[in-house]
Design a protein around this motif. Structure first.
Motif, PDB file in Angstrom:
ATOM      1  N   PHE A   1       0.801  -1.218   0.000  1.00  0.00           N
ATOM      2  CA  PHE A   1       0.000   0.000   0.000  1.00  0.00           C
ATOM      3  C   PHE A   1       0.836   1.272   0.000  1.00  0.00           C
ATOM      4  CE2 PHE A   1      -2.664  -3.302   1.895  1.00  0.00           C
ATOM      5  CZ  PHE A   1      -3.719  -3.271   0.993  1.00  0.00           C
ATOM      6  N   PHE A   2       2.121   1.137   0.362  1.00  0.00           N
ATOM      7  CA  PHE A   2       3.034   2.280   0.308  1.00  0.00           C
ATOM      8  C   PHE A   2       4.436   1.733   0.105  1.00  0.00           C
ATOM      9  CE2 PHE A   2       2.430   0.925   4.652  1.00  0.00           C
ATOM     10  CZ  PHE A   2       3.722   0.788   5.121  1.00  0.00           C
ATOM     11  N   PRO A   3       5.348   2.528  -0.477  1.00  0.00           N
ATOM     12  CA  PRO A   3       6.693   2.034  -0.747  1.00  0.00           C
ATOM     13  C   PRO A   3       7.409   1.718   0.559  1.00  0.00           C
ATOM     14  CG  PRO A   3       6.301   4.155  -1.824  1.00  0.00           C
ATOM     15  CD  PRO A   3       5.157   3.940  -0.900  1.00  0.00           C
ATOM     16  N   ILE A   4       8.239   0.683   0.568  1.00  0.00           N
ATOM     17  CA  ILE A   4       8.873   0.328   1.838  1.00  0.00           C
ATOM     18  C   ILE A   4       9.953   1.327   2.241  1.00  0.00           C
ATOM     19  CG2 ILE A   4       8.364  -2.148   1.796  1.00  0.00           C
ATOM     20  CD1 ILE A   4      11.225  -2.633   1.015  1.00  0.00           C
ATOM     21  N   SER A   5      10.259   2.279   1.346  1.00  0.00           N
ATOM     22  CA  SER A   5      11.186   3.348   1.752  1.00  0.00           C
ATOM     23  C   SER A   5      10.614   4.138   2.934  1.00  0.00           C
ATOM     24  CB  SER A   5      11.449   4.271   0.569  1.00  0.00           C
ATOM     25  OG  SER A   5      10.210   4.730   0.055  1.00  0.00           O
ATOM     26  N   GLN A   6       9.304   4.032   3.155  1.00  0.00           N
ATOM     27  CA  GLN A   6       8.664   4.708   4.278  1.00  0.00           C
ATOM     28  C   GLN A   6       8.940   4.025   5.617  1.00  0.00           C
ATOM     29  OE1 GLN A   6       7.742   7.408   3.211  1.00  0.00           O
ATOM     30  NE2 GLN A   6       5.660   7.500   2.443  1.00  0.00           N
ATOM     31  N   LEU A   7       9.364   2.750   5.534  1.00  0.00           N
ATOM     32  CA  LEU A   7       9.538   1.978   6.769  1.00  0.00           C
ATOM     33  C   LEU A   7      10.844   2.335   7.455  1.00  0.00           C
ATOM     34  CD1 LEU A   7       8.554  -1.629   5.582  1.00  0.00           C
ATOM     35  CD2 LEU A   7       7.218  -0.151   7.102  1.00  0.00           C
ATOM     36  N   PRO A   8      10.892   2.227   8.798  1.00  0.00           N
ATOM     37  CA  PRO A   8      12.166   2.360   9.500  1.00  0.00           C
ATOM     38  C   PRO A   8      13.140   1.283   9.011  1.00  0.00           C
ATOM     39  CG  PRO A   8      10.384   1.730  11.020  1.00  0.00           C
ATOM     40  CD  PRO A   8       9.767   1.966   9.692  1.00  0.00           C
ATOM     41  N   ALA A   9      14.449   1.585   9.091  1.00  0.00           N
ATOM     42  CA  ALA A   9      15.468   0.731   8.478  1.00  0.00           C
ATOM     43  C   ALA A   9      15.352  -0.747   8.854  1.00  0.00           C
ATOM     44  CB  ALA A   9      16.858   1.247   8.837  1.00  0.00           C
TER      45      ALA A   9
ATOM     46  N   ALA B   1      11.563  -6.702   5.425  1.00  0.00           N
ATOM     47  CA  ALA B   1      10.747  -6.803   4.219  1.00  0.00           C
ATOM     48  C   ALA B   1      11.577  -7.332   3.050  1.00  0.00           C
ATOM     49  CB  ALA B   1      10.135  -5.449   3.872  1.00  0.00           C
ATOM     50  N   TYR B   2      12.833  -6.860   2.944  1.00  0.00           N
ATOM     51  CA  TYR B   2      13.703  -7.362   1.872  1.00  0.00           C
ATOM     52  C   TYR B   2      13.931  -8.858   2.011  1.00  0.00           C
ATOM     53  CZ  TYR B   2      15.195  -2.555   0.737  1.00  0.00           C
ATOM     54  OH  TYR B   2      15.228  -1.258   0.361  1.00  0.00           O
TER      55      TYR B   2
END
Ligand SMILES: Nc1ncnc2c1ncn2[C@@H]1O[C@H](COP(=O)(O)OP(=O)(O)OP(=O)(O)O)[C@@H](O)[C@H]1O
Ligand SMILES: [Mg+2]
Lengths: 263, 308
Positions: free
Chosen positions: A196-204, A210-211
């Motif tokens: 629903f949103f790019p994982i660039s939004q997630l904390p490291a 996720a990767y």
């Protein structure tokens, strides 16, 4: 006309197909209805509230529906795979179905049973993907003919989940752990794998997680194919990852199946 | 000499530390009906599963139809019919679908399978129920379907683990007839049973198992001749206190079994023994003199009754 010998590994499909034909009405909602509802809600409603200005740019310039639709194809394949590889395996092993025990009394080997069951789950992933692709095309979310290759991505994601899970499911003595798989694995993955949103939004930390898990790779592949902009190297990398997880899962499942079924 | 269809030497099955089958030897010859008799937990089903190439052996040698199950499981299973102790039918599917799917596992072509199914449904007397869900069948009907299904590949060797448990007497006799028919057509039968009558009716040879071991072997007639005297006197007492009376019949028979409600006196001449009992002043409520049977062999060898 001489009839063709069906390979041993595909013979379990006679069972799965027969049960499917008898019961498809009951699981039509996971496979078919839910995705349509999602697409309708996002395409017709939610999408208009999101994705303006900066947000639009971070989604890659397409509308929100085009961002989410390819991801939902993959999450649906995952959902189908997880439901088919938990309760179904438990049922096949236990008294009310007896399917595995029946198969074991015939020329089929434990390895054939594992392969057969996984081929079936991958086929269910394919059915769901094909339907999904058609619906999202109808909603105008497909922008490249390359999206047809998603017919392979869906089954690959299904396998990457199904193979390790059936290997676990065949060992359990009751059904409770399955609820945990749904709550603790499937739901978080569904929400946080770039769906629903790019994982660039997630904390490291979460981003690395996720990767490491298969769903994100499937989502990236699918999205790239829908929009027709993914380098061959990326396609190769994501595919190799999914197939690698599936392969390790198959090997593990063969071993746990052998241990639990051949006693 | 014909090679045995099943040959076991020092065959062992362990579950963890527990030894379920403890170094047994036997041969099953082509065309014969061979039985395993034994109390609960004797290791009969464990042996059957090893022969059926679904459970790996823990030790010893085993060949089935000339092959080693560890190496040629699929080849062996292709030519076996298996009736497990517990039905493993698919309860959600119809009677016909159960036969169809199972037949397809053996690679039987569709058309041929359809013909075979018609015969098997008739065999199981389930032609009218073909489209019903298995879940809705009675226990005996399910059993008949399991037996019919095991014949779908026209097996050379049929493994029957307590085949008639749950069948009514009529269905049981019918099945015995059918099994005799299969035997006449050259099918080798291997069965376990708790019914003496079944063993006597069907088996050319049998072994008695107890605690994982074979304790006796032979034809039903040989077993009786070798292990028990000709006749049995059964004394039944009013107050159900047979054990209390056991001391008073000491020395009147070559062997005495003490059951809860009865004393069994094994003797060459029943009438003479009855006379001796009455001379000692015992007054049993009921006296029966009969010929010794497999049941008595079994009791003698294992100390237990077959159906407990
Ligand atoms: N899968 C298993 N795991 C552990 N123990 C087992 C297993 N299967 C059988 N056993 C044990 O092995 C022994 C022999 O069991 P088996 O089923 O072979 O007996 P049986 O002669 O068929 O008895 P019955 O007449 O009750 O069917 C029993 O003590 C049983 O508990
Ligand atoms: Mg048994």
């Amino acid at each position: 006309m001489a009839s063709m010998e069906i390979p041993m590994s595909l013979r379990p499909l006679h069972y799965f197909w027969t049960t499917f034909v008898r019961q498809w009405r009951s699981d039509i909602s996971t496979t078919f209805l839910t995705p349509v509802l999602y697409l309708a809600s996002i395409g017709l409603g939610l999408g208009h509230f999101i994705a303006h200005g900066r947000a639009l740019a971070s989604l890659g310039g397409e509308n929100y529906l085009s961002f989410v639709a390819p991801a939902l194809l993959v999450t649906t394949a995952m959902q189908v795979a997880v439901s088919r590889s938990t309760y179904d395996v438990y049922g096949c092993k236990n008294w009310w179905s007896g399917a595995y025990r029946s198969m074991l009394a015939t020329p089929l080997s434990v390895g054939n049973i594992v392969t057969g069951h996984l081929v079936w789950i991958a086929s269910r992933g394919l059915m769901a993907s094909a339907f999904y692709l058609a619906v999202s095309a109808a909603f105008g979310a497909v922008h490249s003919p390359a999206a047809a290759a998603d017919l392979l991505v869906g089954p690959a994601v299904a396998l990457a989940f199904a193979a390790p899970i059936i290997g676990y499911a065949v060992t359990v003595r009751h059904e409770q752990p399955f609820v945990m798989i749904f709550r603790l694995v499937m739901v978080p993955l569904f929400l946080f794998s770039g769906t629903f949103f790019p994982i660039s939004q997630l904390p490291a930390g979460l981003r690395s997680l996720a990767y490491a898990l298969p769903l994100w790779h499937g989502v990236e592949l699918s999205r790239g194919l829908y929009l027709g902009r993914l380098s061959s190297l990326a396609i190769l990398g994501h595919s190799a990852y999914l197939l690698g997880v599936a392969t390790i899962g198959v090997l593990a499942a063969r071993s746990t199946y052998r241990r639990t079924l051949a006693r | 000499m014909t090679d045995p269809l099943v040959r076991a030497r020092n065959l062992v099955k362990r579950f963890g530390d527990f030894v379920a089958v403890d170094h047994i030897d036997f041969d099953v010859l082509p065309g014969e009906a061979f039985g395993f008799l034994g109390p609960n937990g004797a290791g009969k089903s464990s042996t059957m599963r090893m022969i059926g190439a679904t459970s790996p052996r823990s030790g010893g040698e085993l060949t089935v139809l000339g092959w080693d199950p560890d190496q040629a499981g699929p080849h062996i299973r292709a030519r076996l019919g298996v009736v497990p102790q517990e039905d493993n039918l698919d309860l959600e599917l119809s009677v016909a679908d159960n036969l169809y799917v199972y037949g397809r596992y053996f690679g039987i072509p569709r058309r041929q399978l359809r013909e075979r199914m018609t015969e098997l449904l008739a065999f199981a007397q389930l032609s009218e129920r073909a489209q019903d869900r298995v879940n809705d069948l009675s226990g005996g009907m399910k059993r008949r379907l399991t037996i019919a299904r095991s014949l779908v590949n026209e097996p050379a060797l049929l493994l029957l683990d307590e085949p008639t448990t749950g069948l009514d007497p009529q269905a049981r006799h019918l099945l015995w007839d059918r099994l005799h028919g299969l035997k006449r057509n050259g099918v080798t039968l291997l069965l376990t049973t708790h019914y003496m009558e079944e063993a006597e009716q069907l088996c050319d040879r049998l072994v008695v198992m107890d605690k994982g071991q074979i304790v006796a072997e032979g034809s039903p007639r040989e077993l009786i001749a070798n292990h028990v005297p000709k006749e049995v006197v059964e004394l039944r007492f009013e107050e159900a206190d047979a054990p209390g009376r056991a001391g008073r019949v000491d020395g009147l028979a070559s062997h005495i079994e003490v059951l809860a409600d009865r004393l069994l006196l094994y003797t060459e001449d029943g009438n003479q023994t009855v006379e001796a009992v009455l001379n000692r002043g015992l007054s049993p409520a009921n006296v029966l003199v009969r010929r010794a049977g497999l049941e008595d062999v079994f009791l003698r060898l294992t100390g237990r009754q077959l159906l407990d």
